[in-house]
Design an enzyme around this catalytic site. Sequence first.
Site, PDB file in Angstrom:
ATOM      1  N   GLU A 105       0.811  -1.220   0.000  1.00 41.94           N
ATOM      2  CA  GLU A 105       0.000   0.000   0.000  1.00 41.94           C
ATOM      3  C   GLU A 105       0.844   1.271   0.000  1.00 41.94           C
ATOM      4  OE1 GLU A 105      -0.566  -2.613   1.983  1.00 41.94           O
ATOM      5  OE2 GLU A 105      -2.652  -3.250   1.700  1.00 41.94           O
ATOM      6  N   HIS A 149     -10.755  -5.164  11.048  1.00 44.46           N
ATOM      7  CA  HIS A 149     -11.459  -5.144   9.762  1.00 44.46           C
ATOM      8  C   HIS A 149     -12.865  -4.561   9.868  1.00 44.46           C
ATOM      9  CE1 HIS A 149      -8.305  -8.139   8.991  1.00 44.46           C
ATOM     10  NE2 HIS A 149      -8.484  -7.933   7.712  1.00 44.46           N
TER      11      HIS A 149
END
Lengths: 346, 346, 328, 328
Positions: A67, A136
């Site tokens: 990322e 998450h």
Amino acid sequence: MSEDLNTDRHLTIARSMAEAIEQQMESDPNVFVMGEDIAALGGVYGNTRGLLEKFGPERIRNTPISETAFIGATVGAAQDGMRPIVELMFVDFIGVCFDAIYNNGAKNNYFSGGQINVPMVLMTAVGGGYSDAGQHSQCLYSTFAHMPGMKVVSPSNAYDAKGLMNAAIRDDNPVIYMFHKGLQGMGWLGTEPGATVATPEDSYTIEIGKAKVVREGTDVTIVGLAMGVHDALKAADKLATTGVSAEVVDLRSLVPLDRETVIESVAKTGRLIVVDEDYNSYGVSGEIIATVTEHDISKLKASPRRVTYPDIPIPFSRHFEQFCMPNADKIVDAYQSMVKGAAVSV
Amino acid sequence: MSEDLNTDRHLTIARSMAEAIEQQMESDPNVFVMGEDIAALGGVYGNTRGLLEKFGPERIRNTPISETAFIGATVGAAQDGMRPIVELMFVDFIGVCFDAIYNNGAKNNYFSGGQINVPMVLMTAVGGGYSDAGQHSQCLYSTFAHMPGMKVVSPSNAYDAKGLMNAAIRDDNPVIYMFHKGLQGMGWLGTEPGATVATPEDSYTIEIGKAKVVREGTDVTIVGLAMGVHDALKAADKLATTGVSAEVVDLRSLVPLDRETVIESVAKTGRLIVVDEDYNSYGVSGEIIATVTEHDISKLKASPRRVTYPDIPIPFSRHFEQFCMPNADKIVDAYQSMVKGAAVSV
Amino acid sequence: MKPSKSTLLWMYETMETSRRFEEIIAKIYFEGKTPAFNMTNGPIPGEMHLSNGQEPVAVGVCAHLAKGDVVTATHRSHHQAIAKGVDLNRMAAEIFGKETGLSGGRGGHMHLFDANVNFGCSGIIAQGMGPACGAALSRKLRNQAGVAVSFIGEGAANQGAFHESLNLAALWKLPVVFVIEDNGWGVSVSKESSTSVERNSVRAAGYGMPGHFVEDNDPIAIYEAAGETIARAREGKGPSLIEIETYRLAGHFMGDAEGYRPEGEKDALFAKDPIPQMSKLLLDEGHADEAAIAELQATAQRRVDEAIAFARESEYAPEEEALTSVFA
Amino acid sequence: MKPSKSTLLWMYETMETSRRFEEIIAKIYFEGKTPAFNMTNGPIPGEMHLSNGQEPVAVGVCAHLAKGDVVTATHRSHHQAIAKGVDLNRMAAEIFGKETGLSGGRGGHMHLFDANVNFGCSGIIAQGMGPACGAALSRKLRNQAGVAVSFIGEGAANQGAFHESLNLAALWKLPVVFVIEDNGWGVSVSKESSTSVERNSVRAAGYGMPGHFVEDNDPIAIYEAAGETIARAREGKGPSLIEIETYRLAGHFMGDAEGYRPEGEKDALFAKDPIPQMSKLLLDEGHADEAAIAELQATAQRRVDEAIAFARESEYAPEEEALTSVFA
Ligand SMILES: Cc1ncc(C[n+]2csc(CCOP(=O)(O)OP(=O)(O)O)c2C)c(N)n1
Ligand SMILES: Cc1ncc(C[n+]2csc(CCOP(=O)(O)OP(=O)(O)O)c2C)c(N)n1
Ligand SMILES: [Mg+2]
Ligand SMILES: [Mg+2]
């Protein structure tokens, strides 16, 4: 911007995001998409479904799990004249790549005195409710909204999702586009039906920075965004059965924040409840309350209330998680305790 | 905890931090320090000066510029029974290493149901005012305080700095220790003299989560932390010359947040100003205002005010930066506009 | 160093335990989720990442580890948890979200922690690597025995933490071993589309540490490579990297339609399922006869059944308990 | 490929410009800061990182770059900015924080951006590397000429972004060159205390890309290595890594007491100051005579004096202007 709801095309948010991207990619060769699993898989949340087939792997570009590099590359491509869209699969992952976003993407317009623009869109999944546990399921709305230089949006329905995506892609600034997993219309996530609404095929934009009164009322203003709007609407229904008329404001954008619409609504109703699935403290709920009270505290007839996620990591177990999530009943309770004048314990 | 100010040892914050660390390292072999330039250089801000000579390079451990790895390693060492202290040279760098902190360090106690503790201290420099521009001058207080599972402190003077460092090292949780560069007592940063105060040589702790009323008053409560406390005290002096009695609350800790002390003070004064060098929106100022108003809005005689950093990247040029920073005059102005009842424009 | 007979039997039984555990979890996972698959329903909600096919990695490595050694694992860690000796009953209960679970239901399947055997997870890719270095540093600083093993996938080898951790470990000569489970896929992205070199083991040279590659999911070769590197770490000679070619027999997570897999790939993988291969090896090399194999299978099944029964029968904690254990 | 005479002369003049620019900046930096050093005072407040000693890197690489090529630089980038052709007047004015500065005083010395020559900085270690990949990708996707060069220090080569960016660039065959200025120090931390290998160039193999090492700050060798790798990138053959041994003649930033430097190190470095070496080379090889050298020096000095005068004479922007240019 047109609100042509004379359509029976009911789209999910996932489909309306994909459609906006598709239309923008058709008309502008500088638009392309990067991210993990966005090509053959069409994005874990379906935001790029069908696009690989149409545009090929150069413009619908799977990335390594890197990322920092690929969001950094998004910044670099945007500065070089492209209009990249990048997907950060879960907002929870910002910890590995936040620098590229807030220290470079968001600030380079300023650092360069406006010589360089960074027209990028970062789309990222937020929210819980489906037992994906503490790494998450976060929202982290205010984590982005607190940092200057980026616009931040989060739609509550497919119509807004398409219009905001179009506006985000055309915007010359970095736009953080936070889509809530529970609204995506992916059945496997347990979806909120209210998010799937009539959505015109034509391309249209919704101005970033404009909230919307999605239900008018006179007794209390309930402010929320994304999933919070649906909780608020359900609470308004419940309150209506007891004769209480609630106005619901869908913020849609956190940056710029449409303070006027919130203030006006509270000026009318005299009462404020903020619903936020993000952590309670130092977040959206505090900012909304501060906005209203610093402007003119005399407009409030009662202490404002917040219905938020407690300051704890998000638990896995479904009964734990559901206990912590905002919902319509908690909003109704907040209203009732507010009119009773009960103090919020600290 | 003793507040023995019968000492003429006036220490800088830098020295008092180093002294606390030294004393803890002497008495507990599990305490050690990692970070960039903390060994021979003694830390860019002097927090580890003299420690290498005393404890050697194993326990005063320079690291590569690999914050993800060495802050991750801090978490791992803490979980394995050590009490590591790690320095993140500037808070602005969290973008390259935030995951280790908020997704692991801060949550592993919860994820493990309390089986595993993470007794680590992350000390990091915050604040501007010396023209270090937009990637080296931020506070980012609320960026940490918003995330559950870590304690967050920021001292305004050397006495508190030592007591909070001791408490942080002894705490079984991750503690984010944010020291303000302008208070460090490093002359080259242009230091606030009020931060250098009498500090006992003996080891003592200050309870994390307790604010302190550092000046009593009756007309307005000014809440701040770190540099904001000094601005507030100066503003209180100025206000006093006009017959206004200001109470100043030094938060000292953001997590846990001592809401009671703030609420009590405002209950007494009826007016609230929050000073915060962090960005205005979605931050500390909003949280404090929300805390007070949601508890009991009737206690406020006027709309609360905030004196904060605007929502812009921090500019380099000194006159730009000073224009944006909170200061005593702005606090006085805020008080005056508050009592006039002027609305805050949105 | 070849595994002893008792080690071989332990490896087989543990692979069987892991496989059988996941088979039943997979079945239960669909309870309440059919006909319309919805992750939020059923006794086991949320994501579910199976490790079936990758059992050789777990047993080959963990055969060399004691309780006191540290393992950091990932989102896909049932096999490693079981091989490391995590309490299977409490692990099952955690996956069900029950009060008797390892963390009372706070963590779930992606956050399995067992302090008794120094096992922990992170669901963020490669982010167990720094903590593994820290545990190794802790042992080194305190002159205390123990190594740390950090398991990651091949997709994780492209994450910055990989680079930083390998450099730090090599620089400080830490007793840590990094194990890459190369199953060829990171969700739907193949290794070729994510990785600029064919073998991640070559990256070890960039840190001056040994890099090993083990082909074709071979438990014995894994055991040997792990043995060598773990012994090296214990002797204070520093870290190593091991790359293991392994296979993901299931989708990335349950519910994954796997449309991205090339045709025939799965059939080929099932044809070399390591579990029947291992039992064949035990038979062929005379370590066990059919009865002994059946016995090991029965033991595995018993443990699994007991764990699942324990989980099923356990209660959920009172819901306000969600708010506890945030701080120590 | 050897540099032509005119390139050599450009290289020398540019090195002189950079050096003289920093010499005067260093002098002005102390205005208002003596006797008690306080960073906040004087016409140039804040941190100041000098690049003196490292000029060969900037000229050797930028000699191959056109305006349209992209450079991402770091906290220590005066030499690169000048070699890349950043407007020197506006750069000086930016360092003074004036309205006529590149960004009107918003960025300052660590955030020099000049869109006309595609130059930009980030003060966060290694964080220009991803953006350089993105610029290269942009050119590739649009089939437009241009390469990107990302400069970093040797300390930055241990940051995760290094690994991720090299992998991404190699995987996608991007026209980008990564240049490590190895000056042996990251603030007070020596390379040996931060880096597990002796040469960072060996790390290139972990990405399947060429790795070059250039010894002893040699401008001609730098020119050659950069020429080869940049040509390769332009031809679509993908990225490269160049590691250059260079020397930091000053402290990390101004005010650094450099107590960490081993005795004698600085003297030895000054003895091989690349600027007199370069003029000697020009003379020895007959590219220039004393008069020509003096002329190049005079030109450099003129540019510098003009830039400083421009900066001094410029005004500060009205303070409310601080609030502008946040958004496009
Ligand atoms: C930093 C980060 N990025 C992305 C993800 C989403 N994600 C979860 S598993 C996965 C694939 C991991 O691949 P690999 O490392 O090969 O492990 P495997 O799943 O094959 O075991 C991804 C991308 C994540 N959890 N963390
Ligand atoms: C991510 C990050 N960590 C730490 C710093 C603080 N810092 C600034 S310069 C520097 C040293 C950099 O060393 P190197 O990359 O060798 O470059 P040099 O200063 O030698 O040019 C450090 C640690 C930073 N700016 N960013
Ligand atoms: Mg994999
Ligand atoms: Mg260096």
